[in-house]
Design a protein around this motif. Structure first.
Motif, short mmCIF file in Angstrom:
data_model
loop_
_atom_site.label_atom_id
_atom_site.label_comp_id
_atom_site.label_asym_id
_atom_site.label_seq_id
_atom_site.Cartn_x
_atom_site.Cartn_y
_atom_site.Cartn_z
N VAL A 229 103.40 42.79 20.32
CA VAL A 229 102.92 44.22 20.52
C VAL A 229 101.36 44.31 19.83
O VAL A 229 100.57 44.79 20.43
CB VAL A 229 103.64 45.41 19.75
CG1 VAL A 229 102.96 46.83 19.51
CG2 VAL A 229 105.02 45.52 20.60
N ALA A 230 101.30 43.49 18.56
CA ALA A 230 99.94 43.27 18.13
C ALA A 230 98.80 42.74 18.85
O ALA A 230 97.66 43.32 19.01
CB ALA A 230 99.97 42.45 16.72
N ARG A 231 99.35 41.69 19.78
CA ARG A 231 98.10 41.20 20.74
C ARG A 231 98.03 42.24 21.68
O ARG A 231 96.87 42.25 22.24
CB ARG A 231 98.72 39.78 21.25
CG ARG A 231 97.78 39.21 22.06
CD ARG A 231 96.51 38.80 21.18
NE ARG A 231 95.35 38.25 22.17
CZ ARG A 231 94.27 39.03 22.19
NH1 ARG A 231 94.36 40.21 21.64
NH2 ARG A 231 93.23 38.44 22.83
N VAL A 232 98.97 42.88 22.33
CA VAL A 232 98.65 43.89 23.46
C VAL A 232 97.48 44.99 23.05
O VAL A 232 96.50 45.30 23.59
CB VAL A 232 99.90 44.61 23.82
CG1 VAL A 232 99.77 45.23 25.23
CG2 VAL A 232 100.83 43.30 24.53
N CYS A 233 97.93 45.61 21.81
CA CYS A 233 97.28 46.88 21.63
C CYS A 233 95.93 46.65 21.12
O CYS A 233 95.05 47.51 20.90
CB CYS A 233 98.17 47.63 20.51
SG CYS A 233 98.08 46.89 18.73
N ILE A 234 95.23 45.42 20.60
CA ILE A 234 93.94 45.24 20.31
C ILE A 234 92.97 44.70 21.61
O ILE A 234 91.95 44.80 21.34
CB ILE A 234 93.92 43.97 19.13
CG1 ILE A 234 94.42 42.82 19.62
CG2 ILE A 234 94.53 44.41 18.02
CD1 ILE A 234 94.00 41.64 18.70
N ARG A 235 93.79 44.91 22.66
CA ARG A 235 92.90 44.51 23.95
C ARG A 235 92.22 45.84 24.34
O ARG A 235 92.92 46.89 24.03
CB ARG A 235 93.66 44.01 24.89
CG ARG A 235 94.43 42.58 24.67
CD ARG A 235 95.31 42.24 25.56
NE ARG A 235 95.98 40.74 25.34
CZ ARG A 235 95.60 39.78 25.80
NH1 ARG A 235 94.86 39.67 26.85
NH2 ARG A 235 96.32 38.46 25.61
N PRO A 236 91.23 46.01 24.86
CA PRO A 236 91.06 47.22 25.78
C PRO A 236 92.00 47.40 26.93
O PRO A 236 92.45 46.67 27.36
CB PRO A 236 89.70 46.77 26.41
CG PRO A 236 89.01 45.68 25.76
CD PRO A 236 90.06 45.00 25.26
N LEU A 237 92.40 48.62 26.78
CA LEU A 237 93.52 49.24 27.68
C LEU A 237 92.99 50.06 28.83
O LEU A 237 91.93 50.80 28.50
CB LEU A 237 94.36 49.63 26.76
CG LEU A 237 95.32 48.80 26.03
CD1 LEU A 237 95.94 49.52 24.96
CD2 LEU A 237 96.15 47.74 26.82
N PRO A 238 93.72 50.36 29.86
CA PRO A 238 93.25 51.03 30.87
C PRO A 238 93.33 52.76 30.67
O PRO A 238 93.09 53.55 31.60
CB PRO A 238 94.16 50.77 32.23
CG PRO A 238 95.32 50.22 31.75
CD PRO A 238 94.78 49.55 30.30
N ALA A 239 94.24 53.13 29.56
CA ALA A 239 94.28 54.49 29.20
C ALA A 239 94.18 54.59 27.71
O ALA A 239 94.29 53.37 27.01
CB ALA A 239 95.55 54.94 29.69
N GLU A 240 93.67 55.66 27.16
CA GLU A 240 93.67 55.95 25.85
C GLU A 240 94.69 55.88 24.99
O GLU A 240 95.80 56.49 25.17
CB GLU A 240 92.79 57.48 25.47
CG GLU A 240 91.28 57.20 26.20
CD GLU A 240 90.43 56.39 25.24
OE1 GLU A 240 90.55 56.14 24.40
OE2 GLU A 240 89.56 55.77 26.23
N VAL A 241 94.68 55.31 23.96
CA VAL A 241 95.81 55.32 22.99
C VAL A 241 95.88 56.76 22.15
O VAL A 241 94.47 57.03 21.58
CB VAL A 241 95.78 54.04 21.79
CG1 VAL A 241 96.70 54.12 20.48
CG2 VAL A 241 96.12 52.70 22.92
N ASP A 242 96.74 57.36 21.52
CA ASP A 242 96.68 58.37 20.94
C ASP A 242 95.79 58.19 19.59
O ASP A 242 95.94 57.19 18.86
CB ASP A 242 98.05 58.69 20.19
CG ASP A 242 98.21 60.28 19.65
OD1 ASP A 242 97.72 60.23 18.51
OD2 ASP A 242 98.69 61.21 20.23
N PRO A 243 94.92 59.19 19.40
CA PRO A 243 93.94 58.96 18.05
C PRO A 243 94.62 58.68 16.60
O PRO A 243 94.08 57.87 16.09
CB PRO A 243 93.06 60.23 18.11
CG PRO A 243 93.23 60.89 19.66
CD PRO A 243 94.49 60.35 20.00
#
Length: 330
Positions: A229-243
């Motif tokens: 999960v650490a590797r996934v979430c530090i990438r740019p993503l197609p939707a916004e993560v909750d602030p």
């Protein structure tokens, strides 16, 4: 409905990975994908060749390779040879380069460089020549007597590469987590790219790359999935993560150690909160994972490919079996 795939990082000896491959085929998995990161895992091409021995149906692929540590002449020859040996049961998964480059201080390819590499690989697999970038000399695979059909999949998380994959790839390995908003946004972006080349989303094979830990104790399961999960979430993503989660992602990005890429005991895994695990992994008890799979079945992906995580020293076989059972219960 979706098919079953499994991603295997070669963290164990080649013979063990081969046993997992045979198990996956016996359980009805359609694809086995092998990680390629030469400084932290066993050599992927040797692992794939060994894993192919004794299989009859399962498709073998990289999840994923790159065109920097692997010169395109080497990539083309590897895949032409593997396709010949397996009767065409291959899928070349490629990306811009991640831990295989980062562990040596090298930068990933640009999207333009990746697009050129894919085009040149297809040219070589048709038996035609391409020009070497540094020397200027032409080269080709002289032993080919006819074109080799090797589907090329692009691994993608960020919007730009998702769109590129939709435009030029045969399939997309989508690494955006399991939350509906991220999966939907990713597929919409891939579809935009597909339309640019006169195609539809249905013309591509979409693989959802899914870090997975299944345990009767959901807390233990979440802990096992945190590193991926650490590797996934530090990438740019197609939707916004909750602030409210952005500060945690920034901390993970600052501490990420590529020599502990996907390592369940990595230090950067300790700072991944449960909220991110729930967004970006399939982690929990069997009943919880079955419920999550019911949602993924409606997401529009063609395959859910698990990346099984277990405690150090444990076999991944139980997770491979359990996921097959859960998926078949849908």
């Amino acid at each position: 409905m979706f098919s079953k795939g499994v991603g295997l990082f070669p963290t164990e000896p080649v013979g063990v990975i081969r046993d997992y491959t045979l198990l996956a085929e016996s359980l009805g998995y359609d694809n086995v994908w092998f990680g390629d990161s030469q400084n932290i895992w066993r050599e992927s091409s040797i692992t794939m060749g060994a894993a192919a021995v004794g299989t009859e149906r399962v498709v073998l692929g990289t999840g994923v390779t790159n065109a920097v540590t692997r010169h395109r002449s080497l990539l083309a020859s590897t895949w032409a040879s593997l396709a010949e040996f397996t009767g065409g049961r291959v899928a070349l998964g490629i990306g811009t380069g991640d831990s295989s480059l980062r562990t040596m201080g090298r930068k990933p390819l640009t999207l333009a460089q990746l697009e050129r590499a894919v085009a040149e690989l297809r040219t070589l697999l048709r038996g035609e020549p391409v020009r070497e970038a540094d020397s200027g000399a032409e080269f080709h695979l002289s032993y080919l007597t006819e074109p080799v059909d090797v589907p090329i999949y692009i691994a993608a998380s960020a919007p730009k590469i998702l769109r590129l994959a939709g435009r030029i790839a045969d399939g997309v390995i989508v690494l955006v987590g399991t939350a509906p908003e991220f999966v939907t946004a990713a597929l919409d972006t891939v579809e935009q790219g597909a339309r640019e080349s006169g195609r539809r989303l249905a013309d591509l094979h979409i693989v959802l790359w899914t870090p997975t830990a299944i345990d009767e104790d959901p807390v233990r399961a979440r802990d096992l999935a945190r590193a991926h999960v650490a590797r996934v979430c530090i990438r740019p993503l197609p939707a916004e993560v909750d602030p409210s989660l952005r500060a945690a992602i920034d901390r993970i990005r600052d501490s990420y150690d590529y020599y502990h890429h996907m390592d369940t005991e990595a230090g950067h895994a300790d700072i991944v909160p449960d909220a991110l695990v729930d967004l970006f992994a399939l982690a929990g008890s069997p009943d919880q994972c079955r419920d999550r799979l019911a949602g993924l079945a409606k997401s529009g992906v063609d395959q859910v490919s698990i990346v099984p995580f277990v405690r150090p020293g444990e076999s991944r076989a139980a997770t491979i079996r359990t996921f097959a059972e859960l998926a078949d219960q849908r």
